[in-house]
Design a protein around this motif. Structure first.
Motif, short mmCIF file in Angstrom:
data_model
loop_
_atom_site.label_atom_id
_atom_site.label_comp_id
_atom_site.label_asym_id
_atom_site.label_seq_id
_atom_site.Cartn_x
_atom_site.Cartn_y
_atom_site.Cartn_z
N THR A 1 0.84 -1.21 0.00
CA THR A 1 0.00 0.00 0.00
C THR A 1 0.87 1.25 0.00
N ASN A 2 1.83 1.31 -0.94
CA ASN A 2 2.68 2.49 -0.99
C ASN A 2 3.08 2.80 -2.42
N VAL A 3 3.49 4.06 -2.65
CA VAL A 3 4.08 4.52 -3.90
C VAL A 3 5.44 5.09 -3.57
N ASN A 4 6.48 4.69 -4.35
CA ASN A 4 7.82 5.23 -4.16
C ASN A 4 8.16 6.10 -5.34
N ILE A 5 8.42 7.40 -5.09
CA ILE A 5 8.73 8.33 -6.17
C ILE A 5 10.24 8.52 -6.25
N ASN A 6 10.77 8.73 -7.46
CA ASN A 6 12.19 8.90 -7.70
C ASN A 6 12.44 10.24 -8.40
N GLY A 7 13.68 10.76 -8.25
CA GLY A 7 14.07 11.99 -8.96
C GLY A 7 13.60 13.25 -8.29
N ALA A 8 13.37 13.21 -6.99
CA ALA A 8 12.92 14.41 -6.30
C ALA A 8 14.03 15.45 -6.29
N PRO A 9 13.72 16.75 -6.30
CA PRO A 9 14.76 17.79 -6.31
C PRO A 9 15.41 17.95 -4.94
N SER A 10 16.57 18.60 -4.93
CA SER A 10 17.21 18.92 -3.66
C SER A 10 16.60 20.19 -3.08
N ILE A 11 16.83 20.39 -1.79
CA ILE A 11 16.30 21.57 -1.14
C ILE A 11 17.03 22.82 -1.67
N ASN A 12 16.30 23.91 -1.84
CA ASN A 12 16.93 25.15 -2.30
C ASN A 12 16.69 26.25 -1.29
N SER A 13 17.00 27.45 -1.69
CA SER A 13 16.97 28.55 -0.72
C SER A 13 15.55 28.93 -0.31
N THR A 14 14.55 28.52 -1.10
CA THR A 14 13.19 28.96 -0.79
C THR A 14 12.23 27.81 -0.52
N THR A 15 12.57 26.61 -0.91
CA THR A 15 11.62 25.50 -0.83
C THR A 15 12.03 24.52 0.26
N SER A 16 11.14 24.34 1.24
CA SER A 16 11.38 23.33 2.26
C SER A 16 10.38 22.18 2.13
N ASN A 17 9.37 22.32 1.26
CA ASN A 17 8.45 21.22 0.96
C ASN A 17 7.92 21.44 -0.45
N PHE A 18 7.27 20.44 -0.99
CA PHE A 18 6.77 20.54 -2.36
C PHE A 18 5.60 19.58 -2.53
N ILE A 19 4.88 19.73 -3.64
CA ILE A 19 3.75 18.87 -3.97
C ILE A 19 4.21 17.84 -4.99
N ALA A 20 4.04 16.56 -4.63
CA ALA A 20 4.29 15.47 -5.57
C ALA A 20 2.97 15.06 -6.18
N SER A 21 2.82 15.25 -7.48
CA SER A 21 1.60 14.86 -8.20
C SER A 21 1.82 13.46 -8.77
N VAL A 22 1.20 12.46 -8.13
CA VAL A 22 1.38 11.06 -8.53
C VAL A 22 0.27 10.70 -9.51
N VAL A 23 0.65 10.21 -10.68
CA VAL A 23 -0.31 9.85 -11.73
C VAL A 23 -0.43 8.33 -11.77
N PHE A 24 -1.66 7.82 -11.58
CA PHE A 24 -1.95 6.39 -11.68
C PHE A 24 -2.50 6.10 -13.07
N SER A 25 -1.87 5.16 -13.77
CA SER A 25 -2.33 4.76 -15.10
C SER A 25 -2.79 3.31 -15.05
N ASN A 26 -4.00 3.07 -15.55
CA ASN A 26 -4.55 1.73 -15.53
C ASN A 26 -3.74 0.80 -16.44
N ASN A 27 -3.29 -0.33 -15.90
CA ASN A 27 -2.47 -1.25 -16.69
C ASN A 27 -3.22 -1.78 -17.89
N ASP A 28 -4.50 -2.04 -17.72
CA ASP A 28 -5.28 -2.62 -18.81
C ASP A 28 -5.70 -1.56 -19.82
#
Length: 1457
Positions: free
Chosen positions: A523-550
């Motif tokens: 019951t989990n999703v693992n996301i890859n390629g997240a950005p590093s922290i910068n001078s202004t961003t301490s959090n961000f929105i990850a938009s996870v897209v689910f695509s139906n296999n069939d």
């Protein structure tokens, strides 16, 4: 022991045919258990107690093999139901055995998705405890629900060692088992050994006692997943061995979902569990809707690991097949069959759906909440388009209702429909029924349309459940945490999109698309390629897209808030007194150094993921607690010890100044030396500093200095310590110390009506000298609570424009343009909108918006006048309408509430089914109204059009005249009386003597909903009284009509008004002729005609065309008596015509009585010349009235024994037997053409009180025989032929239809046999015929005299055939030579027999005959009684008629007690 629990009483219809009923107790032994079938039927409580008294329990069939063996051993008959020891769980979704090794574990579980862990046979659909039955296989075996009060047979199961231990239920491949309730258990002493189904020992090690009398046993040898069969257990305690063969089994396979695609019509994919145990079967074990698959492949889902998967291939296309039920038929493992109705994949939505059986809405909604497929919860499916309707219809069973419950809500304010809290929309053309905030809804797939019903509606409709209807969601309170250098992050899921899907993601709503992985088992999703922290961003929105296999084009997106993980410190290195390196983990931008819990001034040089180098200014010779903050996360603390002995400042006070002049401050510190000289202290920024000129030493640790106001470029900013030394000894500046010279700062003005809160800073520096103005006017009550907060009150002089805080005396002024929110001066709410109002900051350019109320659009209006002013009212309604004012820059006032006047009704008009009200304040939206008629809200009333002054309503069938009110916007009008036009659609014809009639139509309720009389009904001016209102939906009224005949006027009056009555035409019922009494041809006599609706209004009668004179109708209209000359010659029934007020009825019901001859002497009676029989005086009986009736009697009636042909009690037995023996077709010469014995016919018997009805057939012919036991004296009339009846006598009515005559000239004879037993105490017995015609062609009376009792048989002289035609009857005495006549032998030498036959001439449709039998006891003094019996006393005056067993279905045994 009494168990206080509700039991689901299941019944088992067994499969082996032996006899028709249990006739003796039977026993059978299986697996050391004894099973006893009892021949007595019990209710549930009785069965439970009986089983307990025998040392056992109601049988619990835990395996298929157990059921088959016990059924065969006991030979349980077909048609006999036996109790099963089962109960329903507290959640009503699981069924459990009350005894056996798996007691209290479900043998059938409807959640999730109809799983049968052990044996429960084949079933139909999901079950509910009181509404759906089990239908289990093989061979017509069924499990059915039954109430606890029903009576059924009982199988008792008795175990050799008492109640067996209880075991846990396990899936295949389990390596352990828990055993509970072990007899003789001793902790640490009792050992256990387990043998697998193949007879091999799997042992038991690492046993542990978890609860009293229980053991958890780990197998020494891991069981194979393919094991299918029973494990045996041996328990040993102190040398005492208890063996329990076949104690438990693994769970059976189960199916959760079905996947089918049109692209591969021959293939179906199943998911479920325990498939691996059947992967080696030679015959495909899967059957879908009766079709067995041709091949299959089974493997375990290596991705999700939650399911086994089976790929099935069929020989034919499955496109048109329903995908249920799914059967797993394990013929190779004991012929076990498991059946399920799983979730099915629908191709257009790629969602899984399952089906619940017809239930009430509340039950369905509760059940759905418990359903889930894997991690995906179930929801009531929203069937809102044609594709889904077609899918639903394709999956519904053929006998299921086609209405589907929907989880649609109605917003109580807006009446808008919602689904899952979102606006509901559908592609259907209409929404009908009851639309209210408490309504529930269903989709009628026949139309289709959405239909609303009341919340307590009891309709039973199916429900479709959808899985994964919500947008995928993150698990509550879970964290999406990232490394500060970027990379991957894990998201814990709460709900999924699809069971089979892939995922990708992107950052803060922008590309590029990045990879991710999806695990439904974890019951989990693992996301890859997240950005590093910068001078202004301490959090961000990850938009996870689910695509139906069939179907990859189908996607869903979930937005998850991710933050960077907390940093950590490994080490701190001081490279110099002012340079530090921190090594650790998850370091990065937005770096803050904290000393002793407070952030300090730093100068960052390099920042990396694992190390940060910075300049820092720390106190000498101190132990410090160091933490770092990156983003919004702080590390754990680490200690640092500084060295050195340099001068160090710890504080400068004060440090906040106005910009007006030079300020004096006090500096405090350490390490100043023994005799400190002049210190040097500078503030500012490097390269731009100001000097604090030394004043004097206060003591060894503090001194004063003066600081001139800095230039403007150094104002309104912190001026840090940049230089500090004492006697030339340079210290390290404490750069966390600073001073500032600040102007007045106002950041916000918060308005709450007239009260304003001013937010800013440095108010304490200027408040003693400032002046505040608002648009040139002065506010009042200015007060400051802190350096950052002050308050004031707006006054009438305050205006929009410049807001100014003037402290020029101290060198600072603050100004800004300010617009203020409009304010009303109101004493109370709601405001009367018909009066002028006063306020502030309101003018001609101010906008007034009446906010959305009950889904009406917002309305902008204008303002006229000055303070006070008038608001132009929109065409709206309500007593709590939100009103908002907006100024020129669209600042919004607080929300006020105004009151419009309530609706007023001025007039009312009706046009067909539409009524229109004229008035005012009705609003303009149908959703703002609720019509209240007579004080009762009528949800079904629908508004067709509404304007502010006019309302048109489509009248519902439930509408009535009476007081109506119209509600609009929460206000209700005064009651207004309306009188709806009554519409009579039908009136039943009243009987001529008056009586109940039924009206149907619209608006015909005689009373309003508040029980006020609104209508009166009259016929020809006379009241139709006592009206009652029946079906409110279809509008029916029943009232009692007055007497009358012919055509009449039915009028509907509105009482207490001048409204003209509404008139309709009604016709009184026509006369009907039922039967007629008879005369003898040529002898004038009175004739009595029976029927209905006779009246002495224009009354005339003819018989055979000849007038029957002086007719006179009875008061109740059921008879007419007239004088008939009897001169119309006929051998068939004559037509009797009765005319009342020009309406006539005619029937062929008059039959002449054939002249009969009385006996020569009627003794104690007189001759009935019409019937040719003697009519005896009271107390006498017999063909010539020569026998006296006994006067002996008792005070109670005899009781029948329903299981035998004997009668309870004792006494002298004088039996007669009366039997309908046969049907025979004969030709004109009397030769028998065909013969059918009654006992050869298969009969169906129904009993209603004393009436026994037998139905059977011979070829195409149907035969119905009604045998009525008459219990009281009276008179019986058959087609006009009447005779007296006596208690405990017997009357037949025989109806024969569709008899296929061999020849039209043939006739049919119904043959009766009578038998009596001669008394040994009396000397005389005989068969007497009476009522015979002069030519002896037939008789009306047959008597058998046994010398102690008399059987009398009466025959009507008529019969009915072919559409109500009357015929003369012919009754023959058959000779002793008749082939059916019983013979007298030595064993029945005292028997007396007689045979009669009623002849029926050829008929095409039906014929009805009506013989009658009565017996009476003769007083003993009439007989020649032996002296030895002179004390015998005959007890009964009347006989008892008792039914004989089914094999002699139409014999009746008449006895005396």
């Amino acid at each position: 022991m009494k168990i206080n629990i509700f039991y689901l009483s299941l019944l088992l219809v067994c499969i082996t045919l032996t006899t028709n009923y249990v006739n003796a107790d039977k026993t059978f032994t299986y697996m050391s258990h004894q099973y006893k079938l009892l021949d007595t039927q019990y209710n549930w409580d009785g069965a439970y107690k009986m089983a307990e008294s025998l040392g056992g329990y109601i049988a619990a069939f835990e395996t298929y093999d157990e059921f088959v063996k016990v059924n065969e051993g006991l030979q349980i008959p077909v048609g006999n139901l036996v109790w099963l020891g089962a109960k329903v769980g507290a959640d009503i979704y699981n069924w459990m055995w009350i005894n056996g090794s798996t007691r209290n574990s479900p043998f059938y579980s409807s959640i999730p998705m109809s799983r049968c862990p052990l044996f429960c046979g084949q079933f139909e659909g999901n079950l509910v405890s009181t509404q759906i039955h089990f239908v289990a296989g093989p061979d017509n075996m069924k499990w059915l629900p039954s109430s606890q009060k029903d009576l059924h047979y009982l199988v008792v199961e008795i175990e050799p060692n008492g109640i067996s231990p209880q075991v846990s239920i396990m899936d295949n491949g389990a390596y352990w088992v828990s055993i509970y309730n072990i007899p003789g258990f001793i902790k640490g002493v009792t050992t256990v050994d387990v043998t697998n189904p193949s007879g091999n020992r799997v042992g038991c090690t690492s046993t542990s006692s978890t609860t009293a009398n229980s053991i958890t046993c780990n197998f020494e040898v891991a069981p194979l997943q393919s094991y299918a069969g029973a494990f045996s257990v041996s328990l040993t305690t102190n040398g005492v061995v208890r063996d329990y063969p076949n104690l438990f089994t693994f769970s059976q396979p189960w199916v959760s979902t079905v996947r089918y695609f049109a692209a591969t019509p021959n293939a179906v994919t199943l998911t479920g569990g325990n498939f691996l145990m059947i992967q080696n079967t030679t015959l495909c074990p899967f059957v879908i809707n009766g079709l067995r698959c041709a091949s299959y492949v089974i493997y375990q889902d290596q991705v999700n690991r939650l399911a086994d998967i089976a790929f099935l291939t069929f020989a034919q296309s499955m496109a048109s097949k329903k995908l249920f039920p799914i059967e797993i038929n394990l013929q190779e493992y004991g012929n076990y069959v498991y059946s399920a109705r799983p979730a099915i994949l629908e191709e257009t939505t790629m969602q899984l759906y399952s089906f619940l059986p017809p239930l009430k809405y509340s039950d369905s909604a509760a059940w759905v909440k418990s359903l889930a497929v894997y991690k995906d919860p179930g929801y009531v499916a929203n069937i809102n388009n044609t594709a889904l309707v077609n899918f639903v219809k394709s999956q519904l069973p053929s006998d299921s209702p086609k209405q589907i419950w929907q989880n649609i809500q109605t917003n109580a304010l807006t009446f808008d429909l919602t689904y899952q809290s979102s606006p509901y929309s559908n592609s259907f053309a209409n929404t009908t029924g009851q639309i209210g905030f408490s309504s529930v809804y269903y989709v009628d797939t026949n139309v289709p349309s959405l239909v609303g019903v009341g919340p307590l509606d009891k309709s039973l409709f199916p429900t479709f459940v959808i899985y994964g209807t919500l947008t995928p969601t993150q698990f509550p309170n879970s964290d999406c945490s990232m490394w500060t250098q970027g990379g991957s992050a894990n998201i814990n899921m709460n709900t999924m999109a699809w069971l089979y899907a892939t995922t990708s993601w992107y950052f803060n709503g922008q590309g590029p698309v990045l990879p991710s992985s999806y695990s439904i088992s974890g019951t989990n999703v693992n996301i890859n390629g997240a950005p590093s922290i910068n001078s202004t961003t301490s959090n961000f929105i990850a938009s996870v897209v689910f695509s139906n296999n069939d179907r990859p084009s189908m996607t869903r997106t979930m937005n998850v808030s991710c933050s960077f993980g907390a940093p950590s410190i490994d080490s701190i290195t001081m490279n110099s007194p002012t340079n530090m390196t921190i090594a650790g983990f998850n370091l990065g931008n937005q770096f803050i150094l904290n000393v002793n819990g407070k952030p300090v001034y730093t100068e960052l040089n390099t920042v990396e993921f694992r190390a940060v180098n910075l300049n820092v200014y720390l106190p000498p010779a101190s132990t410090l607690s160091i933490t770092v903050t990156v983003g919004n996360k702080t590390s754990a603390a680490k200690s640092l010890v500084t060295s050195g002995n340099y001068p160090w400042l710890t504080s400068v006070t004060p440090n906040r100044f106005s910009v007006a002049a030079t300020q004096t401050l006090i500096a405090t510190g350490t390490n100043f030396g023994a005799q400190p000289q002049t210190p040097v202290l500078k503030f500012g920024v490097k390269g731009n500093e100001v000097i604090c000129t030394f004043g004097a030493w206060i003591n060894s640790t503090s001194f004063s200095c003066s600081l001139a106001a800095p230039p403007s470029n150094l104002r309104d900013m912190p001026l840090r310590v940049t230089t500090f030394s004492v006697d030339g000894s340079s210290g390290i500046p404490n750069m966390d110390l600073y001073v500032s010279f600040n102007n007045i700062k106002v950041t916000n003005l918060i308005q709450n009506d007239l009260a304003v809160t001013m937010i800013g800073d440095y108010f304490d520096l200027y408040s003693q000298a400032w002046i505040i103005t608002v648009g040139g006017g002065s506010p009042t009550s200015v007060a400051c609570t802190s350096a950052t907060t002050c308050t004031f009150q707006l006054s009438a002089q305050c205006k929009d424009g410049q807001f100014k805080v003037d402290a020029s005396a101290l060198g600072s002024v603050f100004t800004q343009t300010q617009y203020w929110k409009p304010i009303l001066q109101v004493a109370s709410s709601p405001i009367s909108l018909t009066s002028a109002v006063s306020g502030y900051f309101i003018g001609a350019t101010t906008k007034v918006i009446f906010g959305a109320y009950l889904s009406q659009p917002s309305t902008t209006v204008s303002i006229t006048g000055s303070d006070p002013f008038f608001i132009t009212l929109p065409l709206m309604v309500g007593n709590n309408v939100p009103i908002t004012f907006y100024n020129d820059i669209n600042q919004q006032s607080k929300v006020y509430y105004g009151a419009f006047p309530p609706p007023t009704i001025n007039s009312f008009a009706q046009n067909g089914d539409t009524i229109t009200f004229q008035g005012n304040f009705f609003g303009s939206n149908t959703n703002t109204f609720g019509a209240a008629i007579g004080g009762l809200n009528v949800q079904a009333t629908r508004f067709s059009s509404i304007s502010y002054t006019s309302v048109s309503v489509n009248i519902a069938n439930t509408s009535r005249s009476g007081d109506i009110t119209i509600s609009a916007g929460g206000q209700t009008s005064q009651p207004f009386r309306i009188n709806l036009k009554p519409v009579i659609e039908s009136i039943t014809s009243p009987p001529v003597v008056g009586g109940l009639i039924t009206l149907t139509g619209k608006s015909i309720a005689p009373f309003s909903f508040d029980n006020t009389k609104v209508l009166e009904f009259k016929i020809n001016g006379n009241g139709c009284v006592n009206p009652t209102f029946g079906d409110s939906e279809n509008q029916t009224v029943v009232c009692t009509a007055p007497r009358g005949v012919g055509i009449a006027t039915f009028s509907v009056y509105v009482p207490n008004t001048n409204i003209e009555p509404t008139n309709f035409t009604v016709q009184y019922q026509k006369p009907t002729v039922i039967s007629s009494s008879s005369t003898i041809f040529g002898r004038a006599n009175l004739v009595t005609i029976t029927g209905t609706n006779f009246a002495n209004v224009d009354l005339s009668v003819t018989i055979g065309g000849q007038p029957c004179t002086a007719p006179q109708a009875s008061t109740d209209g059921t008879t007419v008596i007239c004088n008939f000359a009897s001169t119309v010659q006929s051998t068939v029934a004559l037509t009797v015509n009765v005319t009342v007020s020009s309406f006539s009825d005619a029937k062929d019901v008059f039959i002449y009585i054939a002249p009969t001859v009385c006996p020569t002497d009627c003794g104690q009676g007189t001759c009935d010349t019409m019937k040719g029989t003697c009519k005896c005086y009271a107390g006498w009986i017999g063909s010539v009235c020569s026998f006296k009736i006994s006067t002996n009697t008792t005070s109670f009636a005899p009781q029948l024994d329903s299981y035998s042909d004997s009668v309870l009690g004792s006494g002298y037995d004088s039996p007669f037997f009366v039997s309908i023996h046969e049907l025979r077709e004969v030709d004109a010469s009397g030769t028998i053409i065909s013969q059918k014995l009654i006992k050869e016919i298969t009969w169906t018997k129904t009993v209603s009180g004393n009436l026994n009805t037998y139905s059977g057939s011979v070829g195409n012919a149907n035969i119905e025989i009604k045998a009525n036991i008459i219990t009281t004296a009276g008179t019986y009339n058959f087609l006009g032929d009447s005779f007296d009846t006596k208690p405990n006598s017997l009357k037949y009515t025989i109806n024969i239809s569709k008899w296929d005559f061999v020849n039209p000239a043939n006739s049919l004879k119904v043959v009766f046999i009578y038998a009596g037993v001669k008394s040994s105490l009396c000397v005389d017995s005989q068969v007497v015929l009476s009522g015979r015609t002069a030519d002896n062609s037939f008789t009306r009376y047959v008597e058998i005299n046994t010398a102690t009792a008399i059987l009398q048989s009466y025959y009507a002289d008529r019969m009915e055939s072919d559409g109500g035609k009357f015929r003369s009857a012919k009754i023959d005495i058959l000779p002793s030579t008749d082939p059916s006549m019983p013979t007298t032998t030595t064993s029945n030498s005292n028997a007396i027999y007689a045979m009669t036959a009623i002849s029926i001439e050829n008929f095409s449709s039906y014929a009805i005959i009506d013989p009658y039998f009565v017996t009476t006891l003769i007083d003993r003094e009439i007989c020649d009684i032996n002296s030895a019996n002179t004390n015998f006393d005959l007890k009964w005056k009347f006989p008892v008629v008792s039914d004989i067993p089914i094999t002699r279905v139409l014999n009746y045994h008449i006895k005396y007690l």
